[in-house]
Design a protein around this motif. Structure first.
Motif, mmCIF file in Angstrom:
data_model
loop_
_atom_site.group_PDB
_atom_site.id
_atom_site.type_symbol
_atom_site.label_atom_id
_atom_site.label_comp_id
_atom_site.label_asym_id
_atom_site.label_seq_id
_atom_site.Cartn_x
_atom_site.Cartn_y
_atom_site.Cartn_z
ATOM 1 N N MET A 1 16.700 -12.306 -19.812
ATOM 2 C CA MET A 1 16.452 -13.364 -18.851
ATOM 3 C C MET A 1 17.508 -14.449 -19.015
ATOM 4 O O MET A 1 17.881 -14.800 -20.108
ATOM 5 C CB MET A 1 15.076 -13.990 -19.085
ATOM 6 N N ASP B 1 18.845 -18.368 -18.524
ATOM 7 C CA ASP B 1 18.325 -19.733 -18.438
ATOM 8 C C ASP B 1 18.558 -20.331 -17.058
ATOM 9 O O ASP B 1 17.954 -21.331 -16.704
ATOM 10 C CB ASP B 1 18.979 -20.621 -19.507
ATOM 11 N N PRO C 1 14.815 -19.604 -14.824
ATOM 12 C CA PRO C 1 13.654 -19.479 -15.709
ATOM 13 C C PRO C 1 12.411 -19.011 -14.956
ATOM 14 O O PRO C 1 12.259 -19.272 -13.765
ATOM 15 C CB PRO C 1 13.456 -20.898 -16.236
ATOM 16 N N ILE C 2 11.557 -18.296 -15.668
ATOM 17 C CA ILE C 2 10.305 -17.832 -15.067
ATOM 18 C C ILE C 2 9.379 -19.025 -14.929
ATOM 19 O O ILE C 2 9.093 -19.723 -15.891
ATOM 20 C CB ILE C 2 9.664 -16.735 -15.934
ATOM 21 N N TRP D 1 4.070 -16.814 -14.866
ATOM 22 C CA TRP D 1 3.921 -15.574 -15.623
ATOM 23 C C TRP D 1 2.801 -14.751 -15.010
ATOM 24 O O TRP D 1 1.632 -15.015 -15.217
ATOM 25 C CB TRP D 1 3.628 -15.882 -17.089
ATOM 26 N N ARG E 1 4.236 -9.313 -15.610
ATOM 27 C CA ARG E 1 5.290 -9.807 -16.503
ATOM 28 C C ARG E 1 4.781 -9.938 -17.929
ATOM 29 O O ARG E 1 5.468 -9.590 -18.890
ATOM 30 C CB ARG E 1 5.803 -11.162 -16.031
ATOM 31 N N VAL F 1 10.135 -14.569 -27.916
ATOM 32 C CA VAL F 1 9.711 -14.782 -26.529
ATOM 33 C C VAL F 1 9.373 -16.251 -26.307
ATOM 34 O O VAL F 1 9.810 -16.861 -25.334
ATOM 35 C CB VAL F 1 8.489 -13.895 -26.174
ATOM 36 N N GLN G 1 12.604 -18.331 -26.271
ATOM 37 C CA GLN G 1 13.438 -18.070 -25.096
ATOM 38 C C GLN G 1 12.856 -18.661 -23.810
ATOM 39 O O GLN G 1 13.597 -19.011 -22.892
ATOM 40 C CB GLN G 1 13.633 -16.572 -24.899
ATOM 41 N N HIS G 2 11.524 -18.753 -23.759
ATOM 42 C CA HIS G 2 10.880 -19.167 -22.513
ATOM 43 C C HIS G 2 10.132 -20.493 -22.636
ATOM 44 O O HIS G 2 9.307 -20.818 -21.770
ATOM 45 C CB HIS G 2 9.938 -18.063 -22.032
ATOM 46 N N ASP G 3 10.408 -21.237 -23.698
ATOM 47 C CA ASP G 3 9.811 -22.554 -23.911
ATOM 48 C C ASP G 3 8.279 -22.491 -23.879
ATOM 49 O O ASP G 3 7.614 -23.255 -23.186
ATOM 50 C CB ASP G 3 10.340 -23.562 -22.882
#
Length: 65
Positions: A1, A3, A6-7, A10, A14, A32, A35-37
């Motif tokens: 993914m 930056d 960003p997702i 969710w 996913r 995880v 990476q995805h805060d």
């Protein structure tokens, strides 16, 4: 993914995919989260959700062997 994209939401799909990657050892819950805060607690919570979604997705194919 990336930056750059960003997702924001969710989805169950996913989350289930990420749980499978964690389960297979491709990535850790901590990675995880970083990476995805997210928090590790949030990511680990997906494990509780995964069986519910898995049954719904796998249900129809269980009788076809």
């Amino acid at each position: 993914m990336s930056d750059d994209n960003p997702i924001k939401r969710w989805t169950a799909k996913r989350k289930a995919a990420m749980v499978m990657d964690i389960f297979k050892g491709k990535i850790t819950a901590a990675e995880v989260a970083r990476q995805h805060d997210l928090t590790v607690f949030e990511v680990e919570g997906w494990f509780d959700e995964a069986p519910q979604h898995g049954k719904r997705v796998q249900g129809p194919s269980q009788g076809c062997q």
